[in-house]
Design a protein around this motif. Structure first.
Motif, short mmCIF file in Angstrom:
data_model
loop_
_atom_site.label_atom_id
_atom_site.label_comp_id
_atom_site.label_asym_id
_atom_site.label_seq_id
_atom_site.Cartn_x
_atom_site.Cartn_y
_atom_site.Cartn_z
N ASN A 34 0.79 -1.23 0.00
CA ASN A 34 0.00 0.00 0.00
C ASN A 34 0.82 1.28 0.00
O ASN A 34 0.27 2.36 0.15
N GLY A 35 2.15 1.16 -0.18
CA GLY A 35 2.97 2.36 -0.29
C GLY A 35 2.56 3.18 -1.50
O GLY A 35 2.18 4.35 -1.38
N PRO A 36 2.60 2.59 -2.70
CA PRO A 36 2.14 3.33 -3.87
C PRO A 36 0.63 3.55 -3.78
O PRO A 36 -0.12 2.63 -3.48
N ALA A 71 13.54 -5.27 -11.82
CA ALA A 71 13.55 -5.06 -10.38
C ALA A 71 12.62 -3.90 -10.02
O ALA A 71 12.89 -2.75 -10.38
N ILE A 72 11.56 -4.22 -9.31
CA ILE A 72 10.58 -3.21 -8.88
C ILE A 72 10.76 -3.00 -7.38
O ILE A 72 10.80 -3.96 -6.61
N THR A 73 10.87 -1.74 -7.00
CA THR A 73 11.00 -1.40 -5.58
C THR A 73 9.88 -0.45 -5.21
O THR A 73 9.67 0.57 -5.86
N THR A 74 9.17 -0.81 -4.14
CA THR A 74 8.12 0.05 -3.61
C THR A 74 8.64 0.70 -2.32
O THR A 74 9.72 0.36 -1.82
N LEU A 75 7.83 1.57 -1.76
CA LEU A 75 8.18 2.21 -0.50
C LEU A 75 8.51 1.17 0.57
O LEU A 75 9.46 1.32 1.33
N GLU A 76 7.76 0.06 0.57
CA GLU A 76 7.98 -1.00 1.56
C GLU A 76 9.33 -1.68 1.37
O GLU A 76 9.88 -2.24 2.32
N GLY A 77 9.88 -1.64 0.17
CA GLY A 77 11.15 -2.29 -0.13
C GLY A 77 12.36 -1.45 0.20
O GLY A 77 13.49 -1.93 0.13
N LEU A 78 12.15 -0.19 0.57
CA LEU A 78 13.29 0.67 0.91
C LEU A 78 13.86 0.34 2.27
O LEU A 78 15.06 0.34 2.47
N GLY A 79 13.00 0.14 3.23
CA GLY A 79 13.44 -0.14 4.60
C GLY A 79 12.30 -0.77 5.37
O GLY A 79 11.26 -1.09 4.80
N ASN A 80 12.49 -0.94 6.65
CA ASN A 80 11.43 -1.48 7.50
C ASN A 80 11.41 -0.71 8.81
O ASN A 80 12.23 0.19 9.02
#
Length: 157
Positions: A34-36, A71-80
């Motif tokens: 749900n980041g994007p 390679a797809i990166t969402t907001l959730e994939g940046l950090g935790n």
């Protein structure tokens, strides 16, 4: 429907999607990310921004089948929650959100900007973020957050 292979945040997914399914719908509806956000659906507001092979892209106008094996990166994939990305932490420290709806796009565009321009001028920051709509007026804090992130990335603790 045919299986579409998506590599999202370092994980491989095979999803039965139609050729009309947007990347944003696959991310939100099929993968629960749900980041994007869905904003305009026209690729103009920036709320749906993700990184595709490190390049900022508007997920609401990209057919999911067109980004297979990239390679797809969402907001959730940046950090935790335990280890935020430097840009995420800078936005928190600068209190650069009001309603937060634009935040996904602002953060993702900042990550893309700093990957290519580690010490951006204010003009470069404004240019990079110009396609992201923020109606709350957090623009000064957002500028501060980008500057903070650039400084932190240049001088890690």
């Amino acid at each position: 429907m045919k299986p579409v292979h998506l590599s999202v945040n370092g994980e491989s997914h095979h999803l039965p999607l139609t050729r009309h399914t947007t990347l944003l719908n696959a991310l939100r509806n099929d993968l629960g990310l749900n980041g994007p956000k869905f904003g305009c659906g026209l690729g103009e507001c920036g709320a749906c921004t993700v990184l595709v092979d490190g390049v900022a892209a508007r997920a609401c106008v990209i057919p999911a089948c067109e980004v297979q094996d990239r390679a797809i990166t969402t907001l959730e994939g940046l950090g935790n929650a335990q280890q935020l990305h430097v840009v995420q932490q800078a936005f928190i420290d600068a209190q650069a959100a009001q309603c937060g709806y634009c935040l996904n796009g602002m953060v993702m565009m900042t990550v893309a900007l700093l990957a290519h321009t580690p010490n951006p001028s204010d003009a470069q920051i404004r240019h990079a973020l110009a396609g992201n709509l923020c109606r709350c007026g957090a623009h000064l804090e957002i500028m501060d957050a980008v500057r903070r992130a650039a400084s932190l990335m240049a001088n890690p603790a």
